[in-house]
Structures are given as structure tokens and as C-alpha cells.
Design a protein around this motif. Structure first.
Motif, PDB file in Angstrom:
ATOM      1  N   ILE A 197       0.865  -1.183   0.000  1.00  0.00           N
ATOM      2  CA  ILE A 197       0.000   0.000   0.000  1.00  0.00           C
ATOM      3  C   ILE A 197       0.899   1.230   0.000  1.00  0.00           C
ATOM      4  O   ILE A 197       1.542   1.540   1.008  1.00  0.00           O
ATOM      5  CB  ILE A 197      -0.931   0.030   1.223  1.00  0.00           C
ATOM      6  N   PRO A 198       0.992   1.947  -1.107  1.00  0.00           N
ATOM      7  CA  PRO A 198       1.891   3.094  -1.186  1.00  0.00           C
ATOM      8  C   PRO A 198       1.287   4.361  -0.573  1.00  0.00           C
ATOM      9  O   PRO A 198       0.072   4.538  -0.544  1.00  0.00           O
ATOM     10  CB  PRO A 198       2.116   3.265  -2.687  1.00  0.00           C
ATOM     11  N   PHE A 199       2.164   5.229  -0.071  1.00  0.00           N
ATOM     12  CA  PHE A 199       1.760   6.579   0.325  1.00  0.00           C
ATOM     13  C   PHE A 199       2.885   7.530  -0.041  1.00  0.00           C
ATOM     14  O   PHE A 199       4.061   7.164  -0.012  1.00  0.00           O
ATOM     15  CB  PHE A 199       1.391   6.666   1.815  1.00  0.00           C
ATOM     16  N   VAL A 200       2.521   8.742  -0.422  1.00  0.00           N
ATOM     17  CA  VAL A 200       3.494   9.657  -0.992  1.00  0.00           C
ATOM     18  C   VAL A 200       3.261  11.079  -0.502  1.00  0.00           C
ATOM     19  O   VAL A 200       2.121  11.484  -0.244  1.00  0.00           O
ATOM     20  CB  VAL A 200       3.437   9.619  -2.542  1.00  0.00           C
ATOM     21  N   THR A 201       4.336  11.827  -0.347  1.00  0.00           N
ATOM     22  CA  THR A 201       4.265  13.265  -0.112  1.00  0.00           C
ATOM     23  C   THR A 201       4.925  13.931  -1.308  1.00  0.00           C
ATOM     24  O   THR A 201       5.919  13.433  -1.837  1.00  0.00           O
ATOM     25  CB  THR A 201       4.992  13.671   1.186  1.00  0.00           C
ATOM     26  N   SER A 202       4.354  15.060  -1.738  1.00  0.00           N
ATOM     27  CA  SER A 202       4.872  15.664  -2.964  1.00  0.00           C
ATOM     28  C   SER A 202       4.591  17.156  -2.998  1.00  0.00           C
ATOM     29  O   SER A 202       3.805  17.685  -2.200  1.00  0.00           O
ATOM     30  CB  SER A 202       4.233  15.007  -4.194  1.00  0.00           C
ATOM     31  N   GLY A 203       5.227  17.804  -3.945  1.00  0.00           N
ATOM     32  CA  GLY A 203       4.954  19.213  -4.165  1.00  0.00           C
ATOM     33  C   GLY A 203       3.704  19.433  -4.976  1.00  0.00           C
ATOM     34  O   GLY A 203       3.251  20.570  -5.136  1.00  0.00           O
ATOM     35  N   GLY A 204       3.116  18.372  -5.487  1.00  0.00           N
ATOM     36  CA  GLY A 204       1.903  18.478  -6.288  1.00  0.00           C
ATOM     37  C   GLY A 204       1.787  17.381  -7.326  1.00  0.00           C
ATOM     38  O   GLY A 204       0.738  17.200  -7.941  1.00  0.00           O
ATOM     39  N   GLY A 205       2.858  16.610  -7.521  1.00  0.00           N
ATOM     40  CA  GLY A 205       2.852  15.561  -8.539  1.00  0.00           C
ATOM     41  C   GLY A 205       2.206  14.271  -8.107  1.00  0.00           C
ATOM     42  O   GLY A 205       2.004  13.372  -8.930  1.00  0.00           O
ATOM     43  N   LEU A 214      -1.827  -1.905  -4.191  1.00  0.00           N
ATOM     44  CA  LEU A 214      -3.057  -1.123  -4.186  1.00  0.00           C
ATOM     45  C   LEU A 214      -2.823   0.225  -4.862  1.00  0.00           C
ATOM     46  O   LEU A 214      -1.801   0.868  -4.657  1.00  0.00           O
ATOM     47  CB  LEU A 214      -3.549  -0.899  -2.756  1.00  0.00           C
ATOM     48  N   THR A 215      -3.788   0.639  -5.642  1.00  0.00           N
ATOM     49  CA  THR A 215      -3.659   1.907  -6.359  1.00  0.00           C
ATOM     50  C   THR A 215      -4.307   3.063  -5.596  1.00  0.00           C
ATOM     51  O   THR A 215      -4.150   4.222  -5.978  1.00  0.00           O
ATOM     52  CB  THR A 215      -4.298   1.798  -7.749  1.00  0.00           C
ATOM     53  N   GLU A 216      -5.043   2.736  -4.513  1.00  0.00           N
ATOM     54  CA  GLU A 216      -5.701   3.790  -3.721  1.00  0.00           C
ATOM     55  C   GLU A 216      -4.781   4.226  -2.579  1.00  0.00           C
ATOM     56  O   GLU A 216      -5.155   4.230  -1.401  1.00  0.00           O
ATOM     57  CB  GLU A 216      -7.037   3.298  -3.149  1.00  0.00           C
ATOM     58  N   GLY A 217      -3.562   4.587  -2.931  1.00  0.00           N
ATOM     59  CA  GLY A 217      -2.611   4.996  -1.913  1.00  0.00           C
ATOM     60  C   GLY A 217      -2.933   6.365  -1.340  1.00  0.00           C
ATOM     61  O   GLY A 217      -3.761   7.112  -1.883  1.00  0.00           O
ATOM     62  N   TYR A 218      -2.253   6.691  -0.264  1.00  0.00           N
ATOM     63  CA  TYR A 218      -2.479   7.989   0.384  1.00  0.00           C
ATOM     64  C   TYR A 218      -1.484   8.995  -0.173  1.00  0.00           C
ATOM     65  O   TYR A 218      -0.283   8.733  -0.220  1.00  0.00           O
ATOM     66  CB  TYR A 218      -2.304   7.865   1.898  1.00  0.00           C
ATOM     67  N   LYS A 219      -1.981  10.148  -0.568  1.00  0.00           N
ATOM     68  CA  LYS A 219      -1.100  11.188  -1.082  1.00  0.00           C
ATOM     69  C   LYS A 219      -1.447  12.526  -0.446  1.00  0.00           C
ATOM     70  O   LYS A 219      -2.618  12.827  -0.194  1.00  0.00           O
ATOM     71  CB  LYS A 219      -1.183  11.288  -2.605  1.00  0.00           C
ATOM     72  N   VAL A 220      -0.422  13.317  -0.182  1.00  0.00           N
ATOM     73  CA  VAL A 220      -0.620  14.618   0.425  1.00  0.00           C
ATOM     74  C   VAL A 220       0.506  15.540  -0.037  1.00  0.00           C
ATOM     75  O   VAL A 220       1.645  15.107  -0.210  1.00  0.00           O
ATOM     76  CB  VAL A 220      -0.653  14.520   1.969  1.00  0.00           C
ATOM     77  N   THR A 221       0.174  16.801  -0.273  1.00  0.00           N
ATOM     78  CA  THR A 221       1.198  17.753  -0.692  1.00  0.00           C
ATOM     79  C   THR A 221       1.978  18.237   0.527  1.00  0.00           C
ATOM     80  O   THR A 221       1.486  18.189   1.665  1.00  0.00           O
ATOM     81  CB  THR A 221       0.564  18.969  -1.405  1.00  0.00           C
ATOM     82  N   HIS A 222       3.188  18.706   0.275  1.00  0.00           N
ATOM     83  CA  HIS A 222       4.043  19.166   1.364  1.00  0.00           C
ATOM     84  C   HIS A 222       3.368  20.240   2.203  1.00  0.00           C
ATOM     85  O   HIS A 222       3.517  20.265   3.431  1.00  0.00           O
ATOM     86  CB  HIS A 222       5.358  19.720   0.800  1.00  0.00           C
ATOM     87  N   SER A 223       2.633  21.122   1.569  1.00  0.00           N
ATOM     88  CA  SER A 223       2.010  22.233   2.290  1.00  0.00           C
ATOM     89  C   SER A 223       0.867  21.792   3.194  1.00  0.00           C
ATOM     90  O   SER A 223       0.441  22.548   4.074  1.00  0.00           O
ATOM     91  CB  SER A 223       1.498  23.286   1.297  1.00  0.00           C
ATOM     92  N   LYS A 224       0.375  20.563   3.007  1.00  0.00           N
ATOM     93  CA  LYS A 224      -0.767  20.086   3.785  1.00  0.00           C
ATOM     94  C   LYS A 224      -0.394  19.020   4.814  1.00  0.00           C
ATOM     95  O   LYS A 224      -1.250  18.615   5.611  1.00  0.00           O
ATOM     96  CB  LYS A 224      -1.829  19.504   2.844  1.00  0.00           C
ATOM     97  N   VAL A 225       0.851  18.555   4.809  1.00  0.00           N
ATOM     98  CA  VAL A 225       1.234  17.463   5.710  1.00  0.00           C
ATOM     99  C   VAL A 225       1.003  17.837   7.167  1.00  0.00           C
ATOM    100  O   VAL A 225       0.538  17.023   7.972  1.00  0.00           O
ATOM    101  CB  VAL A 225       2.713  17.072   5.486  1.00  0.00           C
ATOM    102  N   ASP A 226       1.314  19.065   7.512  1.00  0.00           N
ATOM    103  CA  ASP A 226       1.195  19.514   8.899  1.00  0.00           C
ATOM    104  C   ASP A 226      -0.245  19.420   9.406  1.00  0.00           C
ATOM    105  O   ASP A 226      -0.482  19.343  10.615  1.00  0.00           O
ATOM    106  CB  ASP A 226       1.703  20.952   9.019  1.00  0.00           C
ATOM    107  N   ASP A 227      -1.209  19.412   8.494  1.00  0.00           N
ATOM    108  CA  ASP A 227      -2.627  19.355   8.877  1.00  0.00           C
ATOM    109  C   ASP A 227      -3.165  17.933   8.946  1.00  0.00           C
ATOM    110  O   ASP A 227      -4.315  17.730   9.370  1.00  0.00           O
ATOM    111  CB  ASP A 227      -3.469  20.164   7.885  1.00  0.00           C
ATOM    112  N   VAL A 228      -2.393  16.954   8.523  1.00  0.00           N
ATOM    113  CA  VAL A 228      -2.866  15.572   8.515  1.00  0.00           C
ATOM    114  C   VAL A 228      -3.004  15.068   9.949  1.00  0.00           C
ATOM    115  O   VAL A 228      -2.119  15.263  10.786  1.00  0.00           O
ATOM    116  CB  VAL A 228      -1.906  14.659   7.732  1.00  0.00           C
TER     117      VAL A 228
END
Length: 249
Positions: free
Chosen positions: A192-200, A219-233
Motif C-alpha cells: 500500500i503506497p503513500f506519498v508526499t509531494s509538491g503536487g505531482g 493497491l492503487t488507492e494509496g495515500y497522497k498529500v502535498t508538502h504544504s498540507k502534511v502539517d494538517d494531517v
């Protein structure tokens, strides 16, 4: 009679001195024991506070079948203590502790699943300066080089479910994550992948994982979040995502 009285008095005084000495000894022993116990507890608390938060090491024997493997700048870079997480991309502070963005999400997944945290760690550290790390990551990506890994999972067969986290580097996974995936046969396991990114987001990384581990369920329904939003997770966000996957473990 006077001699007898003096003898009795002497014996009484001696008995009182012995009793007093015994009681004094017991009191001293008890107080010292309490102080030692308090000092030990305080020492334990000091050590716990000094340990890096959510420090990931190679898992040893475990009762869980869940592994949270992740790559992050924190753990792969020797940052100065006063590093500014606000001005440096992919870093954040929570309660004064420094986290890499991907590390922070991994820690939340660990809390939600009870799995084992595992840092994908390279032998050579990356520069503390973000621009220098960016350049090095770009060079590794262009050359498709694989950095040597310093951390290894001893018993990968013990895990049925692997959460795999990484930042998006050059619309791809860091090459260290490639090295991790090429080290093990994950056939029959769920990734199950999860990624942080600048928007990609994931870019092409999920298909790359599928190519490297064709006999695993990715699984293709991985968790993704942009760098600017990580602090709010929050932990609730992660739990909601996990519930949406409809998986057990």
C-alpha cells in the motif's frame, strides 16, 4: 544491691543503643532505596525524552504482520539542531520534534495499524541543504543509480502487508526506494503506497512498484498529500483512508 542496679542499668542502656542503631539503619536504607528508584525513573524519563520521536530501526521479532517502510530526509540527513523546518522543504516540527514529511505520515500509519516502522536508510547521508539534495536526487534519477542501503529487514517473510512511503522526487520514487524493492521478493504480499509531494502525487511510481514486484498486490488507492498540507494531517484522516481500503491487518 547497688552493683546489681548498676549492672541492670548498663544492660538497659546497651539495649537502647542497639535498638536505636538498628532503626536508624533501616530508615537510611529505605530512604536511599526510594531515592535510587526516583533517580532511575527520572533517568528513564530523560532517556525517553532524548530519543528521536518514532525512531525507526530494523524490525526484530514482532507479533504484527504489518510493516511501514518509508524513505525520508530525516534519518537520511544529519541536520543541525536549529534547522528551520519552515523554510526547508519536506520538513516539519510537531511539539518541537523534527519530522520529515513522509516520516510523519508513516508515524500516523503506525499509530493506526500497530505495525513496525522501518526507515529505508542509505549508507551515504544526503546534504542538509535542500537544493544540494535536490541536485543529488536528480543525478541519481538520471543515472538510475541505486544508493547502498544501511538498513535491512531481517525477516521480510513475517510481513503480509507493507505500507511503502516516499517523497515524489523528479516525478518518481527516490532511487533508495528502488533499491529497497529490488532487495526483497514481496510475492503474495500486499503493498500500500503513500506519498508526499509538491503536487505531482504518485506520478508513475505505482506502475514502477508493480513492475518491480509483479507478484505482489499493489493497491492503487494509496495515500497522497502535498508538502504544504502534511502539517494538517491527523490520525483521524489516516484512519478514514484505511477504512476506505477495506483491508484487514
Amino acid at each position: 544491691m547497688n552493683k546489681l542496679f548498676a549492672l541492670i542499668l548498663a544492660w538497659a542502656m546497651l539495649a537502647a543503643l542497639v535498638s536505636c542503631g538498628t532503626n536508624t539503619g533501616n530508615t537510611s536504607s529505605t530512604e536511599t532505596g526510594s531515592l535510587n528508584e526516583t533517580a532511575f525513573q527520572e533517568g528513564q524519563e530523560d532517556r525517553n525524552e532524548a530519543m528521536p520521536p518514532n525512531e525507526a530501526v530494523s524490525p526484530v521479532s514482532s507479533d504484527t504482520n504489518v510493516l511501514i517502510a518509508y524513505f525520508s530526509r530525516v534519518g537520511n540527513t544529519d541536520f543541525p539542531e536549529d534547522v528551520d523546518a519552515v523554510s526547508s522543504a519536506s520538513l516539519l516540527r510537531k511539539d518541537g520534534a523534527l519530522y520529515g514529511n513522509t516520516q510523519y505520515v508513516a508515524a500516523l500509519i503506525q499509530q493506526a495499524t500497530g505495525g513496525d516502522l522501518f526507515l529505508i536508510e542509505t549508507e551515504e547521508k544526503y546534504p542538509a541543504d535542500y537544493d544540494e539534495t535536490d541536485q543529488l536526487g536528480g543525478k541519481e534519477n538520471r543515472e538510475r543509480s541505486r544508493p547502498a542501503l544501511a538498513s535491512h529487514v531481517d525477516d521480510i517473510a513475517d510481513y503480509d502487508m507493507i505500507y511503502l512511503g516516499y517523497p515524489n522526487w523528479y516525478y518518481d520514487m527516490p532511487m533508495a526506494v528502488y533499491a529497497f524493492l529490488e532487495e526483497y521478493d514481496l510475492s503474495g504480499k500486499t503493498i500500500i503506497p503513500f506519498v508526499t509531494s509538491g503536487g505531482g502525487g504518485f506520478s508513475k511510481s505505482i506502475s514502477e512498484i508493480q513492475s518491480l514486484q509483479p507478484n505482489a498486490e499493489v493497491l492503487t488507492e494509496g495515500y497522497k498529500v502535498t508538502h504544504s498540507k502534511v502539517d494538517d494531517v491527523t490520525l483521524e484522516d489516516i484512519e478514514q483512508w484505511l477504512d476506505s481500503l477495506e483491508i484487514s491487518g
